[in-house]
Enzyme design. Structure first.
Site, PDB file in Angstrom:
ATOM      1  N   HIS A   1      -1.731  54.981 -43.016  1.00  0.00           N
ATOM      2  CA  HIS A   1      -1.109  53.400 -42.496  1.00  0.00           C
ATOM      3  C   HIS A   1       0.010  53.102 -43.574  1.00  0.00           C
ATOM      4  O   HIS A   1      -0.012  53.580 -44.650  1.00  0.00           O
ATOM      5  CB  HIS A   1      -2.345  52.465 -42.272  1.00  0.00           C
ATOM      6  CG  HIS A   1      -3.237  52.673 -41.386  1.00  0.00           C
ATOM      7  ND1 HIS A   1      -4.129  51.841 -40.765  1.00  0.00           N
ATOM      8  CD2 HIS A   1      -3.244  53.865 -40.366  1.00  0.00           C
ATOM      9  CE1 HIS A   1      -4.826  52.116 -39.709  1.00  0.00           C
ATOM     10  NE2 HIS A   1      -4.316  53.416 -39.206  1.00  0.00           N
TER      11      HIS A   1
ATOM     12  N   GLU B   1       0.028  50.404 -45.264  1.00  0.00           N
ATOM     13  CA  GLU B   1      -0.663  49.741 -46.452  1.00  0.00           C
ATOM     14  C   GLU B   1      -1.204  51.155 -47.470  1.00  0.00           C
ATOM     15  O   GLU B   1      -0.971  51.163 -48.680  1.00  0.00           O
ATOM     16  CB  GLU B   1      -1.631  48.906 -46.331  1.00  0.00           C
ATOM     17  CG  GLU B   1      -1.424  47.723 -45.541  1.00  0.00           C
ATOM     18  CD  GLU B   1      -1.465  47.913 -43.989  1.00  0.00           C
ATOM     19  OE1 GLU B   1      -1.243  48.996 -43.558  1.00  0.00           O
ATOM     20  OE2 GLU B   1      -1.842  46.870 -43.388  1.00  0.00           O
TER      21      GLU B   1
ATOM     22  N   CYS C   1      -5.817  46.491 -41.455  1.00  0.00           N
ATOM     23  CA  CYS C   1      -7.081  46.737 -40.833  1.00  0.00           C
ATOM     24  C   CYS C   1      -8.379  46.850 -41.903  1.00  0.00           C
ATOM     25  O   CYS C   1      -7.684  46.674 -43.052  1.00  0.00           O
ATOM     26  CB  CYS C   1      -6.908  47.872 -40.036  1.00  0.00           C
ATOM     27  SG  CYS C   1      -6.991  49.428 -41.039  1.00  0.00           S
TER      28      CYS C   1
ATOM     29  N   CYS D   1      -7.441  49.280 -44.409  1.00  0.00           N
ATOM     30  CA  CYS D   1      -6.377  49.183 -45.510  1.00  0.00           C
ATOM     31  C   CYS D   1      -6.700  47.887 -46.429  1.00  0.00           C
ATOM     32  O   CYS D   1      -6.542  47.910 -47.420  1.00  0.00           O
ATOM     33  CB  CYS D   1      -5.303  48.814 -44.686  1.00  0.00           C
ATOM     34  SG  CYS D   1      -4.470  50.148 -43.812  1.00  0.00           S
TER      35      CYS D   1
END
Lengths: 162, 162
Positions: free
Chosen positions: A57, A59, A87, A90
Site C-alpha cells: 500500500h 503508506e 487501513c 497501514c
C-alpha cells in the site's frame, strides 16, 4: 492555526501528486508522504499490482522507503500524509514505525464506497482499542483526495479490484 | 478432528522451526508458514532487523514470498500458520491477501508480556469489527511457541526491542 493548516495542505498535495503518477502508471489511487522536521523524506504510491506484493500500500511503501533513507526502523517525530485514511494494516505499520502523527484526506468509508474491499475499522477505533498515543487529523483536502477515486475509475475502467 | 489437529500441528512445527532459524540469525521470535491444498508454499521468519523494513513481520514476509511463488496477489484457499497471533498489521495483510484461515500459537497478550510493543487488539476483535469471514484457530502448540520468546531472550540478552 493557519500556518499548520497550510503546511498540512502543502504536504498532502505532494501525496496527491504522487498518487496521480501511480494512477497513470496503472496502480490504485492511494499515496502517502512522510515528513520530518518540516522536510519531505519521501512520497510513494501503492505498488501492489506493479510488484505483486499485496502489502505494498502507499503508506507501507512510503514507510519502507523512509526507513531505508534514514537508516533506521524508528520514524519517531515523523508525520505521514495519506490521501486516504490508513487501513488497519497501514495504521499498525505506522504504529510499529513509531510515526508520531497521521494526516489523511478521504476516509476508509469513502474507499469502501469507491469499491475497495476495506476492513471498516477507523483510525480512531484502532487508536482507542490499541491504546496508541498517535495524533490523527482527517479530512485534509478530502475533496481533492476523493477525486483520485474518480480519476482511477476513468483510467482503469471496470478493472477488477483486489 | 484428530487428523485436522495433526495437520495443524505439523505445519505449526514448520513455522516454529523457521522461527528458531530466525532467532539464531539475530531476528525476533516470530515466524509463519503458508499452506495451500495441504502443501507448504513457504515458511518465513521476521526479518525487520535484517532488512531494516519495520513491516517485515513473519506473516508479511511469508505473504510476500507466497505471492511471488504463486504469481498472484490472491491467496484464497490458503491457511497461514503463525507462531504468534498476527498483530493488526498482519491480520489486515492476511485480509487483503484473501487468505482463508489463520492458525496461531501464542497470543498477542503473550507477545506483549514478552516485551513487544503490541497494539493489543485480538484477531477475534479485528474479525468482528471488520466484518471478516476468515476462520481463526488459536492455541496450537502454544507452549512450544511461548518457548520461542525464552529462546530469543537467551540469545539476544537485553537487546532493545522495537
Amino acid at each position: 492555526m493557519a500556518v499548520a493548516k497550510g503546511r498540512d495542505a502543502r504536504f498532502m498535495r505532494i501525496a496527491i501528486k504522487k498518487t496521480v503518477e501511480g494512477i497513470k502508471d496503472g496502480q490504485t489511487p492511494f499515496g502517502a508522504a512522510i515528513v520530518k522536521d518540516g522536510k519531505l523524506i519521501c512520497a510513494a504510491h501503492n505498488v501492489v499490482w506493479d510488484t505483486m506484493d499485496i502489502t505494498a500500500h502507499g503508506e507501507v511503501n512510503a514507510i519502507r522507503i523512509a526507513c531505508r533513507r534514514l537508516g533506521t526502523i524508528d520514524l519517531s517525530g515523523c508525520t505521514i500524509y495519506s490521501t486516504c485514511e490508513p487501513c488497519p494494516m497501514c495504521f499498525s505499520a505506522i504504529h510499529w514505525a513509531k510515526i508520531s502523527r497521521i494526516v489523511f484526506g478521504a476516509t476508509i468509508a469513502d474507499a469502501k464506497s469507491a469499491g475497495f474491499r476495506e476492513l471498516e475499522i477507523t483510525n480512531a477505533q484502532m487508536k482507542r482499542m490499541g491504546k496508541s498515543k498517535i495524533k490523527i487529523k482527517g479530512g485534509v483536502l478530502r475533496s481533492e483526495c476523493l477525486r483520485l477515486f474518480a480519476l482511477f475509475r476513468k483510467h482503469e475502467g471496470r478493472k477488477k479490484l483486489y
